[in-house]
Design a protein around this motif. Structure first.
Motif, short mmCIF file in Angstrom:
data_model
loop_
_atom_site.label_atom_id
_atom_site.label_comp_id
_atom_site.label_asym_id
_atom_site.label_seq_id
_atom_site.Cartn_x
_atom_site.Cartn_y
_atom_site.Cartn_z
N UNK A 68 2.72 -17.77 -27.72
CA UNK A 68 2.20 -18.27 -29.10
C UNK A 68 0.89 -17.78 -29.14
N UNK A 69 0.96 -17.24 -30.49
CA UNK A 69 -0.29 -16.39 -30.88
C UNK A 69 -0.80 -17.43 -32.17
N UNK A 70 -1.91 -18.04 -31.67
CA UNK A 70 -2.74 -18.98 -32.54
C UNK A 70 -4.06 -18.43 -32.73
N UNK A 71 -4.50 -18.32 -33.86
CA UNK A 71 -6.06 -17.80 -34.27
C UNK A 71 -6.95 -18.85 -33.87
N UNK A 72 -6.78 -20.11 -33.81
CA UNK A 72 -7.80 -21.16 -33.42
C UNK A 72 -7.61 -21.12 -31.88
N UNK A 73 -6.49 -21.08 -31.25
CA UNK A 73 -6.70 -20.73 -29.64
C UNK A 73 -7.47 -19.49 -29.32
N UNK A 74 -7.40 -18.29 -29.89
CA UNK A 74 -8.08 -17.20 -29.52
C UNK A 74 -9.31 -17.35 -30.02
N UNK A 75 -9.67 -18.16 -31.14
CA UNK A 75 -11.25 -18.23 -31.25
C UNK A 75 -11.89 -19.11 -30.17
N UNK A 99 -13.31 -9.23 -28.10
CA UNK A 99 -12.06 -8.73 -28.52
C UNK A 99 -11.17 -10.04 -29.16
N UNK A 100 -11.25 -11.17 -28.53
CA UNK A 100 -10.63 -12.36 -29.05
C UNK A 100 -10.87 -12.92 -30.29
N UNK A 101 -12.28 -12.75 -30.43
CA UNK A 101 -12.57 -13.37 -31.64
C UNK A 101 -12.51 -12.57 -32.99
N UNK A 102 -12.31 -10.97 -32.38
CA UNK A 102 -11.82 -10.49 -33.79
C UNK A 102 -10.57 -10.31 -33.83
N UNK A 103 -9.79 -10.77 -32.93
CA UNK A 103 -8.15 -10.86 -32.90
C UNK A 103 -7.61 -12.15 -33.67
N UNK A 130 -20.79 -1.63 -25.89
CA UNK A 130 -21.31 -0.52 -25.49
C UNK A 130 -20.70 0.79 -25.08
N UNK A 131 -21.20 1.98 -25.11
CA UNK A 131 -20.66 3.29 -24.97
C UNK A 131 -20.01 3.04 -23.61
N UNK A 132 -19.18 4.02 -23.19
CA UNK A 132 -18.27 3.88 -22.02
C UNK A 132 -17.14 3.19 -21.90
N UNK A 133 -16.80 2.32 -22.72
CA UNK A 133 -15.63 1.67 -22.84
C UNK A 133 -15.90 0.04 -22.09
N UNK A 134 -15.24 -0.81 -22.32
CA UNK A 134 -15.41 -2.10 -21.65
C UNK A 134 -15.24 -2.36 -20.31
N UNK A 135 -15.90 -3.10 -19.56
CA UNK A 135 -15.51 -2.97 -18.08
C UNK A 135 -14.63 -4.14 -17.87
#
Length: 560
Positions: free
Chosen positions: A400-407, A424-428, A455-460
């Protein structure tokens, strides 16, 4: 010449009413007794149903006519189990359509009279499925499952058991079982409106929105009456809203309301869409109309949050207080509004009270994505964010893809210093539906701005730790968090369906089935969780003190 029906046909006709009453107000009329004199000529409501076939939906006026006709028939034939089942199912459909929970109590009385006249194990499947649909309407999904599984155990090919089972499994979070029940329903009743609508529901819960929309659209085109088509259009409107298209959602809700002017879910849906489009006066007008039509706590909470977003504190406070009053009133008729109350408490009241309400729901086996999300957020609001994140991950990884749950997940991750997953999840959430809440969207945008670019270098760490199911439930600190209007837990039994000794209702204990219980197709740990919900459901319901009217389901199918 008046038509006669075999017992199997009679049960199929009456059960078709029960299978869809909660979702769409579906009712059908049962024929006369086998071997007896022919039934009187059907009235307007009955003719509508008989012409359109099983699963036809009725308007409020047609339901009222059907109820009056059945009451007249029963005045001269009080032992007619079929007429009692039709009457109970009509009351259930009317209560769902009009949002009047007093009709649920009337429905239960009529259905129990039917079971007294003919117990379920002797062939009264219609009344048993009516009790299952009633339990679903009251959000007692474990009891609904037991009622419907007892029918399926005796008659695996009785298609009308499967829509009720799908609703129950979905409410319990047993999505694999719901998908398998849908597969059986599609084999037994392919491409009917009920099958298409339940298919849309299952696909939505699995994150397949395009499939869900295609099935709802086909249901709309196949609908035989205005009420049935309005229900399908409402589903299309909800799907459009969830993917962030308020203009399209409003158009669907508008069309549904043209067909059924008092369709309260569409009124509330159009209110949300209008608010997103900046038409706040229209939105508030729709919310007030929805609450007037069907005084449901969910609508009061949505209206209160819209008022709060507009800076109208007094009106917001009045609607938030209304949430508690309406929930207490619903409880008197056996309807659980615990999840709505917990959402209110988490954001506007006592977060610890929200945790305890939702922990009780979890113990009852109610482990849907919505309950997981609400519990995770409540734990965060109560200062237990690390625990809450586990439930939030569970809510957002089941399909289930819910904007509220992702927020919610993003905000908790941000509070724990997990900036990568939080970003990532707030933007999604904002990409999925940039209008998901008039209160929370501005907060989500501010949070994204504060987090900035990675930050540069990609997410950990992108996902964070995986969800595991071996965590203990939230501990009860011994404080019930109740406030005025809640009442003690014992009061939740008011309006319950505890039956007197000797009631031949055929109420099930477990499944009463010779067939193996449906197993969830998820991983072994998740399947164990679903089994726990089913096999330990009775003891957990006793601990939770659920408000459902069907709490007496510990009795055997034979009513002994």
């Amino acid at each position: 010449m008046k038509k006669r029906y075999t017992p199997l046909a009679r049960n199929a006709v009456i059960a078709s009413l029960l299978a869809g009453a909660v979702a769409t107000g579906i009712v059908v009329l049962g024929p006369g007794r086998d071997g007896g004199p022919p039934s009187p000529a059907p009235g307007p409501a009955a003719r509508t149903v008989l012409a359109e076939g099983p699963g036809a939906a009725l308007s409020a006026a047609e339901l009222s006519a059907l109820i009056a006709g059945q009451e007249h028939r029963l005045a001269g034939s009080p032992g007619d189990h079929l007429s009692w089942a039709v009457l109970g199912s009509a009351y259930l459909a009317q209560g769902a359509l009009l949002g009047d929970r007093t009709d649920f109590r009337r429905a239960e009385k009529a259905l129990r009279r039917s079971l007294e006249a003919l117990p379920g194990e002797k062939g009264n499947a219609g009344a048993q499925l009516g009790m299952a649909a009633l339990a679903n309407a009251r959000r007692d999904f474990a009891t609904a499952r037991r009622w419907a599984e007892s029918v399926r155990a005796r008659s695996p090919e009785q298609w009308t058991a499967y829509p009720v089972l799908i609703d129950a499994y979905s409410g319990l979070g047993s999505y694999g079982a719901a998908a398998r029940a849908l597969h059986t329903l599609e084999e037994l009743r392919p491409r009917t409106v009920q099958t298409l609508m339940r298919g849309s529901q299952v696909h939505r819960d699995s994150g397949r929105h395009e499939d869900a929309e295609a099935l709802a659209d086909e249901a709309s085109s196949r609908a035989g009456g205005k009420a049935e088509r309005a229900a399908a259009l409402y589903r299309l409107g909800e799907l459009a809203w969830e993917r962030g298209e308020p203009k399209q959602a409003a158009a669907y809700f508008d069309t549904a309301l043209q067909l059924e002017p008092g369709h309260h879910p569409s009124l509330a849906g159009r209110g949300r869409a209008s608010a997103a489009l900046g038409r706040t006066d229209d939105a508030l007008r729709d919310y007030h109309a929805a609450i007037e039509r069907a005084p449901m706590p969910e609508y009061a909470l949505q209206a209160g949050e819209l008022y709060e977003s507009l800076g109208m504190a007094g009106e917001a406070r009045a609607h938030h207080e209304k949430v508690r009053r309406l929930a207490a009133k619903a409880r008197k008729y056996g309807v659980s509004e615990e999840v709505t109350l917990a959402r209110y408490e988490a954001d506007h009241g006592l977060a610890k009270a929200a945790v305890q309400r939702l922990a009780q729901e979890w113990k009852r086996g109610h482990r849907s994505a919505h309950v997981s999300d609400a519990l995770g957020w409540a734990l965060h609001r109560a200062g237990r964010g690390k625990e809450g994140l586990k439930y939030l991950k569970r809510a957002t990884t089941r399909g289930l893809r819910s904007a509220l749950s992702l927020y919610h997940q993003g905000e908790v991750e941000r509070s724990l210093g997990q900036d990568g997953p939080a970003r990532r999840h707030l933007r999604e959430a904002l990409r999925l539906n940039p209008y998901f809440s008039p209160l929370l969207v501005p907060r989500a945008k501010r949070a994204v701005s504060v987090l900035g670019n990675p930050p540069p270098g990609g997410p950990v760490d992108v996902e964070g730790e995986p969800w595991t199911t071996d965590e203990e439930l939230p501990e009860d600190d011994g404080q019930d968090g109740q406030r005025e209007g809640d009442g003690p837990a014992e009061e939740r039994e008011e309006g319950s369906s505890r039956r007197p000794d000797g009631d031949a209702s055929g109420e099930p204990r477990g499944t009463g089935s010779a067939r193996p219980r449906e197993r969830d197709s998820r991983d072994p740990r998740e399947a164990g969780e679903a089994g726990e919900a089913g096999e330990a459901g009775d003891s957990r319901e006793a601990q939770a003190g659920e408000p459902s009217a069907t709490a007496s389901s510990r009795s055997s199918p034979s009513g002994a």
